[in-house]
Scaffold this motif. Structure first.
Motif, PDB file in Angstrom:
ATOM      1  N   THR A   1       0.814  -1.218   0.000  1.00  0.00           N
ATOM      2  CA  THR A   1       0.000   0.000   0.000  1.00  0.00           C
ATOM      3  C   THR A   1       0.843   1.262   0.000  1.00  0.00           C
ATOM      4  O   THR A   1       0.288   2.365   0.054  1.00  0.00           O
ATOM      5  CB  THR A   1      -0.893   0.009   1.245  1.00  0.00           C
ATOM      6  OG1 THR A   1      -0.049  -0.040   2.416  1.00  0.00           O
ATOM      7  CG2 THR A   1      -1.835  -1.185   1.267  1.00  0.00           C
TER       8      THR A   1
ATOM      9  N   ASP B   1      -9.473   3.418   4.974  1.00  0.00           N
ATOM     10  CA  ASP B   1      -9.766   1.986   5.060  1.00  0.00           C
ATOM     11  C   ASP B   1      -8.687   1.206   5.801  1.00  0.00           C
ATOM     12  O   ASP B   1      -8.765  -0.019   5.908  1.00  0.00           O
ATOM     13  CB  ASP B   1      -9.961   1.393   3.664  1.00  0.00           C
ATOM     14  CG  ASP B   1      -8.667   1.368   2.853  1.00  0.00           C
ATOM     15  OD1 ASP B   1      -7.712   2.091   3.217  1.00  0.00           O
ATOM     16  OD2 ASP B   1      -8.606   0.642   1.843  1.00  0.00           O
TER      17      ASP B   1
ATOM     18  N   ARG C   1     -10.709   4.482  13.842  1.00  0.00           N
ATOM     19  CA  ARG C   1     -11.977   3.788  14.074  1.00  0.00           C
ATOM     20  C   ARG C   1     -13.047   4.735  14.595  1.00  0.00           C
ATOM     21  O   ARG C   1     -14.223   4.648  14.200  1.00  0.00           O
ATOM     22  CB  ARG C   1     -11.763   2.630  15.050  1.00  0.00           C
ATOM     23  CG  ARG C   1     -10.974   1.474  14.468  1.00  0.00           C
ATOM     24  CD  ARG C   1     -10.734   0.360  15.479  1.00  0.00           C
ATOM     25  NE  ARG C   1     -10.047  -0.774  14.851  1.00  0.00           N
ATOM     26  CZ  ARG C   1      -9.681  -1.867  15.490  1.00  0.00           C
ATOM     27  NH1 ARG C   1      -9.934  -1.998  16.796  1.00  0.00           N
ATOM     28  NH2 ARG C   1      -9.075  -2.838  14.849  1.00  0.00           N
TER      29      ARG C   1
ATOM     30  N   TYR D   1     -13.624   7.650  11.542  1.00  0.00           N
ATOM     31  CA  TYR D   1     -14.279   7.165  10.330  1.00  0.00           C
ATOM     32  C   TYR D   1     -15.454   6.248  10.647  1.00  0.00           C
ATOM     33  O   TYR D   1     -16.225   5.887   9.756  1.00  0.00           O
ATOM     34  CB  TYR D   1     -13.281   6.443   9.438  1.00  0.00           C
ATOM     35  CG  TYR D   1     -12.167   7.335   8.962  1.00  0.00           C
ATOM     36  CD1 TYR D   1     -12.434   8.563   8.353  1.00  0.00           C
ATOM     37  CD2 TYR D   1     -10.832   6.973   9.125  1.00  0.00           C
ATOM     38  CE1 TYR D   1     -11.418   9.391   7.920  1.00  0.00           C
ATOM     39  CE2 TYR D   1      -9.804   7.798   8.697  1.00  0.00           C
ATOM     40  CZ  TYR D   1     -10.095   9.000   8.098  1.00  0.00           C
ATOM     41  OH  TYR D   1      -9.093   9.826   7.672  1.00  0.00           O
TER      42      TYR D   1
ATOM     43  N   THR E   1     -15.649   3.110  11.364  1.00  0.00           N
ATOM     44  CA  THR E   1     -15.591   1.708  10.965  1.00  0.00           C
ATOM     45  C   THR E   1     -14.418   0.992  11.627  1.00  0.00           C
ATOM     46  O   THR E   1     -13.438   1.609  12.035  1.00  0.00           O
ATOM     47  CB  THR E   1     -15.456   1.575   9.437  1.00  0.00           C
ATOM     48  OG1 THR E   1     -14.312   2.317   8.997  1.00  0.00           O
ATOM     49  CG2 THR E   1     -16.699   2.115   8.752  1.00  0.00           C
TER      50      THR E   1
ATOM     51  N   ILE F   1     -11.554  -0.327  11.203  1.00  0.00           N
ATOM     52  CA  ILE F   1     -10.412  -0.453  10.304  1.00  0.00           C
ATOM     53  C   ILE F   1      -9.265  -1.176  11.003  1.00  0.00           C
ATOM     54  O   ILE F   1      -9.144  -1.159  12.225  1.00  0.00           O
ATOM     55  CB  ILE F   1      -9.930   0.917   9.789  1.00  0.00           C
ATOM     56  CG1 ILE F   1      -9.334   1.752  10.935  1.00  0.00           C
ATOM     57  CG2 ILE F   1     -11.046   1.670   9.097  1.00  0.00           C
ATOM     58  CD1 ILE F   1      -8.640   3.024  10.463  1.00  0.00           C
TER      59      ILE F   1
ATOM     60  N   GLN G   1      -1.472  -5.724  -0.482  1.00  0.00           N
ATOM     61  CA  GLN G   1      -2.643  -5.829  -1.343  1.00  0.00           C
ATOM     62  C   GLN G   1      -2.672  -7.161  -2.094  1.00  0.00           C
ATOM     63  O   GLN G   1      -3.734  -7.726  -2.316  1.00  0.00           O
ATOM     64  CB  GLN G   1      -2.646  -4.689  -2.363  1.00  0.00           C
ATOM     65  CG  GLN G   1      -2.683  -3.302  -1.742  1.00  0.00           C
ATOM     66  CD  GLN G   1      -2.824  -2.229  -2.787  1.00  0.00           C
ATOM     67  OE1 GLN G   1      -3.893  -2.050  -3.362  1.00  0.00           O
ATOM     68  NE2 GLN G   1      -1.748  -1.502  -3.068  1.00  0.00           N
TER      69      GLN G   1
ATOM     70  N   THR H   1     -12.130  -6.592  -0.364  1.00  0.00           N
ATOM     71  CA  THR H   1     -12.774  -5.530   0.403  1.00  0.00           C
ATOM     72  C   THR H   1     -14.217  -5.913   0.679  1.00  0.00           C
ATOM     73  O   THR H   1     -14.913  -6.464  -0.175  1.00  0.00           O
ATOM     74  CB  THR H   1     -12.736  -4.196  -0.359  1.00  0.00           C
ATOM     75  OG1 THR H   1     -13.371  -4.380  -1.635  1.00  0.00           O
ATOM     76  CG2 THR H   1     -11.306  -3.744  -0.562  1.00  0.00           C
TER      77      THR H   1
ATOM     78  N   PRO I   1     -17.709  -4.513   3.289  1.00  0.00           N
ATOM     79  CA  PRO I   1     -18.175  -3.438   4.172  1.00  0.00           C
ATOM     80  C   PRO I   1     -17.671  -3.655   5.597  1.00  0.00           C
ATOM     81  O   PRO I   1     -17.861  -4.732   6.176  1.00  0.00           O
ATOM     82  CB  PRO I   1     -19.698  -3.533   4.081  1.00  0.00           C
ATOM     83  CG  PRO I   1     -19.962  -4.222   2.775  1.00  0.00           C
ATOM     84  CD  PRO I   1     -18.823  -5.170   2.578  1.00  0.00           C
ATOM     85  N   ALA I   2     -17.002  -2.656   6.134  1.00  0.00           N
ATOM     86  CA  ALA I   2     -16.448  -2.778   7.483  1.00  0.00           C
ATOM     87  C   ALA I   2     -17.545  -2.585   8.521  1.00  0.00           C
ATOM     88  O   ALA I   2     -18.463  -1.776   8.332  1.00  0.00           O
ATOM     89  CB  ALA I   2     -15.340  -1.750   7.693  1.00  0.00           C
TER      90      ALA I   2
END
Length: 709
Positions: A293, A330, A466, A469, A471, A473, A479, A493, A495-496
């Protein structure tokens, strides 16, 4: 008399000479026997297994580092690659097919050429001797080792075919830059399998056998080319290549296609990515490519900003170390600098150093309070407090009386944090800390609210991400992991899950924005919304700032490895300034990297943008490839972004320019700035129109959105 005496003297010499020769032969046999007994005959015929080699790539696929020993695919005896085989034999052992392991003629020729040229142009050891050394012996240059090498070479010639010896030699030899074996070298330097090498490339790889580390083309391309030219000359001289082929190879020298040597500053990121990749795919004995990343521009910027600030302020403030971690919303790790100098210390202050977070811990206290029903606008007393003989004080030694929770968080008031913790329950605060990512044991004592529990920078940045945002994370650096063209791991990926309820998220964002707007984090202000928190431990042993925008959450720690105090270093000082400078320059980096940046014309008054908008935060859109700031509004990240995106639902936005590089955007005729403010999704900017201020006032009176506290 004289004539008769001479023969008698000669007969007396012969017994002495024979005895001496016999003694020498006996000593030689004893020496050879002793050498033979010292040979480790029990192993070495198969290459030892090594962990997978990793070639680390930036997020765009460009290689930036290699880790481990690159081994490639083993060459089979029945499929020896041409012309590499010819190049190796020509330069290393031209009589390879004519000797039985040791070549006396080759030794004499090498010595004669060495005397004539003043230097050793070719080696005296045969390929079989070199294989014996690589397989069984050390690299020390002693008479014992040379004798063992010769005996083993003769033994190998009796056991293996010439093709098998060549294959094993080319699989075992080191070719520099971490490449063991000819196939690894072909892939390392030219990005192709060994069987695909042309004559020029084969000559360069064969030339590396003499001095692989010194001649590796990744660090000494000129030396590698000169050595390759020598190899081509020898191939022509010995008939292994025609003059025409050699001329063509010299006319088209090899083009390097290889990952660069590891950059020292990226060592912390590389260590972390290496560990994560091996965890994901296991200890596979193969060479791997890892797409990470890493944003190279942001990494370079982070290293530069840290070095500049420590170089300018570190010595006088007794601040010896610093670390910076930047995560995308993310959890993708964009930049990671784990210390001042990786070459001096590979200890990562991001993932390995557990330090007291100080007032950063108040994030968990206030988040637990909001979840229990408290709101930012509620009041509490900032006054002297004693619990079981312990009395917390404020950094300035003053007490303010009745304050809102918003102001108490913004100014990092200790007494209010402790009172709030006691009201909510220490167990609830500890549970919130664990939920948001802290792994250490958390003693349930009153001072817990002031950050006496240890945590890593990675844990604290994750926790703020967290909350901000909303979520759950997790920091991630990998990756994709590939072996040749086969993907062993690809990040998916999904949805968190929510980390905290939306009311907690919005309340914490409001209070964290107050920290930067009017509180202890004012040094971190930018020309766009920033939410964050400062943290300082006793005697300035640790100083922190963690801040976030719609694009990233970034944490900075400053301190000393020996935990010695710093001089007047506070979270709102040096760490906040490092954060601000990094984020300011990061904005410029992103702007420069945007595809439309170089071609976007100067904006005319009648210019209009149309397109399906992407919501960055509630005050910022991306329309037709351009970032657009809404006029008269200070937007927020977090839960309102999802609500705004859902409301727009793919409809077209029509945007027209306004003053101060802002835009008025409408969807179905509705002014988006007014829509956001009327729902409590942002704040009115200082230049907001009267209509927008009325919309904000109406939301405040109705206690909508951020005004719900």
């Amino acid at each position: 008399m004289t004539t008769d005496a001479t023969p008698r003297r000669r007969w007396r010499v012969w017994p002495w000479a024979l005895g001496t020769a016999g003694a020498c032969c006996a000593l030689l046999l004893l020496f050879l026997g002793w050498c033979l007994l010292q040979v480790p005959v029990g192993g070495g015929m198969q290459p030892s297994a090594t962990p997978a080699t990793l070639i680390l790539e930036n997020r765009d696929g460009t290689g930036f580092a290699t880790r481990g020993v690159l081994r490639g695919e083993p060459i089979r005896a029945e499929a020896l690659p041409q012309p590499l085989t010819d190049a190796v034999i020509a330069i290393e052992d031209r009589r390879f097919y004519d000797h039985h392991g040791v070549d006396p003629r080759g030794i004499l020729r090498a010595l004669a050429r060495a005397f004539g040229a003043g230097r050793l142009r070719e080696g005296a050891s045969t390929i079989t001797q070199q294989l014996a050394r690589l397989t069984y012996l050390s690299q020390e240059k002693t008479l014992t080792r040379k004798a063992q090498e010769a005996m083993l070479a003769i033994w190998l010639e009796g056991r293996l075919s010439k093709q098998e010896i060549l294959a094993r030699y080319m699989n075992a030899a080191y070719f520099g830059a971490g490449a063991v074996g000819a196939d690894a070298a072909a892939r390392r330097y030219f990005g192709k399998a060994v069987g695909e090498l042309n004559l020029a490339e084969a000559a360069m790889i064969a030339g590396l056998l003499r001095a692989p580390s010194a001649l590796a083309p990744t660090t000494n391309m000129e030396g590698a080319r000169q050595r390759a030219d020598v190899v081509l000359g020898v191939m022509e001289e010995t008939g292994f290549a025609t003059p025409e082929a050699v001329a063509a190879a010299r006319a088209a020298p090899p083009v390097l296609k290889a990952p660069p040597e590891p950059l020292v500053g990226r060592g912390y990121f590389s260590d972390w990515a290496d560990s994560e990749a091996r965890r994901l795919v296991g200890p596979l004995p193969m060479d791997l490519s890892v797409r990470t990343t890493l944003d190279p521009a942001l990494q370079d910027l982070a290293e530069r900003v840290l070095a500049q600030h420590l170089g300018k302020e570190g010595a006088k403030q007794h601040a010896g170390q610093a670390a910076l971690l930047a995560l995308a919303p993310d959890g993708a790790v964009l930049a990671a600098v784990g210390g001042r100098d990786y070459a001096e210390s590979q200890f990562s202050r991001i993932t390995q150093a557990k330090r007291q977070p100080g007032s950063l811990f108040k994030l968990f206290v206030y988040a637990a309070a909001l979840e229990a029903g408290y709101r930012p606008g509620q009041t509490m007393q900032d006054a002297p407090l004693t619990i079981n003989g312990w009395s917390p004080g404020n950094s300035d030694g003053n007490f303010r009386g009745t304050v809102t929770l918003r102001d108490a968080f913004a100014h990092s008031i200790n007494t209010v944090a402790v009172r709030l913790q006691e009201a909510v329950g220490r167990d609830k605060v500890a549970a919130m800390a664990r939920r948001l990512g802290l792994s250490a044991d958390i003693p349930l004592n009153p001072s817990m609210a002031l950050g006496t529990t240890e945590a890593t920078l990675a844990e604290m940045v994750t926790a703020f991400g967290r909350v901000g945002y909303g979520t759950q994370i997790e920091p991630y650096l990998v990756q994709e992991v590939r072996s040749r063209d086969r993907a062993l791991y690809t990040r998916t990926t999904a949805p968190a899950a929510r980390a905290v309820p939306e009311a907690v998220q919005q309340g914490m964002l409001e209070m964290m924005m107050a920290v930067v707007q009017q509180g202890t984090g004012r040094a971190a202000r930018l020309d766009r919304p920033v939410a964050g928190k400062t943290g300082t431990t006793q005697d300035s042993r640790d100083a922190w700032f963690v801040g976030m925008t719609a694009d990233a959450v970034v944490g900075v720690w400053v301190g000393n490895d020996d935990n010695s105090p710093m001089t007047n270093v506070y979270g709102g000082g040096l760490p906040a300034r490092i954060w601000r400078d990094f984020m300011r320059e990061a904005d410029k980096v992103r702007t420069a990297a945007a595809p439309s940046a170089a071609v976007t014309p100067a904006r005319a008054e009648d210019e209009e943008l149309r397109g399906m908008p992407d919501v960055v935060d509630t005050g910022t859109l991306r329309v037709a490839g351009r970032e657009v700031r809404l006029a008269g509004i200070v937007g927020l990240p977090g839960g309102f972004v999802a609500a705004m995106t859902q409301w727009i639902a793919g409809r077209e936005a029509v945007c027209q320019p306004r003053e101060n590089d802002t835009w008025q955007c409408r969807v179905d005729g509705r002014d988006l700035s007014e829509l956001v403010l009327s729902n409590g999704g942002g704040r009115a900017a200082t230049d907001a129109s009267p209509e927008l201020r009325r919309a904000e006032r109406a939301a405040r009176e109705a206690r909508l959105g951020i005004w719900g506290g």
